[in-house]
Design a protein around this motif. Structure first.
Motif: not given
Ligand code: ZN
Ligand code: ZN
Length: 334
Positions: A269-271, A295-306, A308-316, A320-322
């Protein structure tokens, strides 16, 4: 709450508020993740916008200013990202690639490489068809259509072919406003359903799906989505279309259903905020769209890897989003 695409008045001519004010608003609204994704500089005079040329800046001055502003943006964004904030909002640093043409895409690739370690991801967008901007005003949009021989099918194929070139060169983690060409699409434009030619006879575009009307166009969209699926990118649901009074966000439902089928339903999601009032704007409308149209079952977002060198997509999960507190606090007000 998340946004994967934003701008400010400090570093682009058409932005409204300073970057500090925009990011403070994201903290105030307790965003979980907020991405700072200023435009990459354009280096050719023909792609300068009128507001970038003024009494102080001729063409070469304006191009030099874009370079300076971008460098300053990257420094400023790092300061914001690295300092603690009361909501623990995670700021990520990206850039939006405009994809004026193939040279610009190549240039973007080099610039991202040179700034590896600072730029964490890119928002891959297409803003031009036939080297003419399609999101600036109606007359430029009309000119871009005319440059496609006044043929809507040709126009759309040119857009999706350039998008494909951008995708193959940059593999952006976030694909920006997938159907931006609809912003200035005149609702009363008439088109020949066979050929795509626009004219006084024909069917109003408001009666058709631009994506599903022509097999070649749908095939180009599917090709692009399958490629995004392959390298692991996501499509943004961008609420700036709703802010500009379009009935649907980017992308519309016709593209959205194809994303579900061919790109694993990977949406973020983006504004696309350009000022304080646009942070989280029209998100409640987007929530309705996500829940009841796509009717999505998940929404994704970008998070840093442990590390902190990279970012990856995570889903919730969508439940939970709602149930995010954001909707209670800001759903109706923005
Ligand atoms: Zn854009
Ligand atoms: Zn943008």
């Amino acid at each position: 709450m998340h946004s994967h695409h934003s701008h400010s008045g400090d570093y682009i001519a058409h932005g409204v508020d300073p970057l500090e004010a925009v990011t403070n608003q994201a903290v105030k609204m307790k965003f979980h993740t907020y991405c700072l994704t200023e435009h990459m500089p354009r280096f050719e005079a023909k792609y300068l916008y009128p507001e970038e040329l003024d009494s102080k800046h001729d063409e070469s001055g304006a191009i030099a200013k874009l370079q300076r502003d971008f460098k300053n943006f990257l420094e400023h964004a790092q300061r914001i990202k690295n300092r603690p904030n009361v909501s623990n909002t995670q700021f990520l640093i990206g850039v939006e690639v405009e994809s004026c043409d193939l040279d610009h895409i190549e240039y973007a690739k080099r610039l991202i490489e040179e700034n590896r370690g600072v730029i964490q991801f890119s928002v891959g967008s297409v803003h031009h068809i036939n080297e003419i901007p399609i999101d600036f005003d109606q007359s430029e949009w009309d000119r871009a259509l005319a440059a496609s021989g006044n043929n809507l099918k040709t126009f759309l194929l040119a857009y999706f072919d350039l998008q494909y070139e951008m995708l193959r060169n940059l593999q952006p983690l976030v694909v920006g406003h997938f159907d931006l060409y609809k912003l200035f699409l005149p609702r009363d434009l008439r088109v020949d359903l066979e050929t795509g030619a626009c004219g006084i006879s024909g069917t109003p575009v408001s009666d058709i799906s631009l994506i599903n009307q022509w097999e070649e166009v749908q095939a180009a969209v599917v090709r692009n989505l399958q490629y995004i699926e392959e390298y692991g990118g996501a499509i943004e649901i961008n609420t700036s279309a709703l802010r500009k009074k379009l009935p649907e966000p980017y992308p519309g439902k016709d593209v959205g259903l194809l994303v579900k089928r061919h790109c694993g339903g990977r949406f973020v999601l983006s504004d696309d905020a350009h000022g304080v009032a646009q942070v989280g704007v029209c998100y409640e409308q987007a929530l309705n769209y996500i829940l009841h149209e796509l009717n999505l079952e998940k929404i994704y977002y970008l998070a840093e890897t442990a590390d902190c060198q990279n970012v990856k997509l995570e889903a919730i999960p969508i439940e939970q989003f709602e149930s995010d507190a954001f909707w209670r606090l800001y759903g109706k007000t923005r």
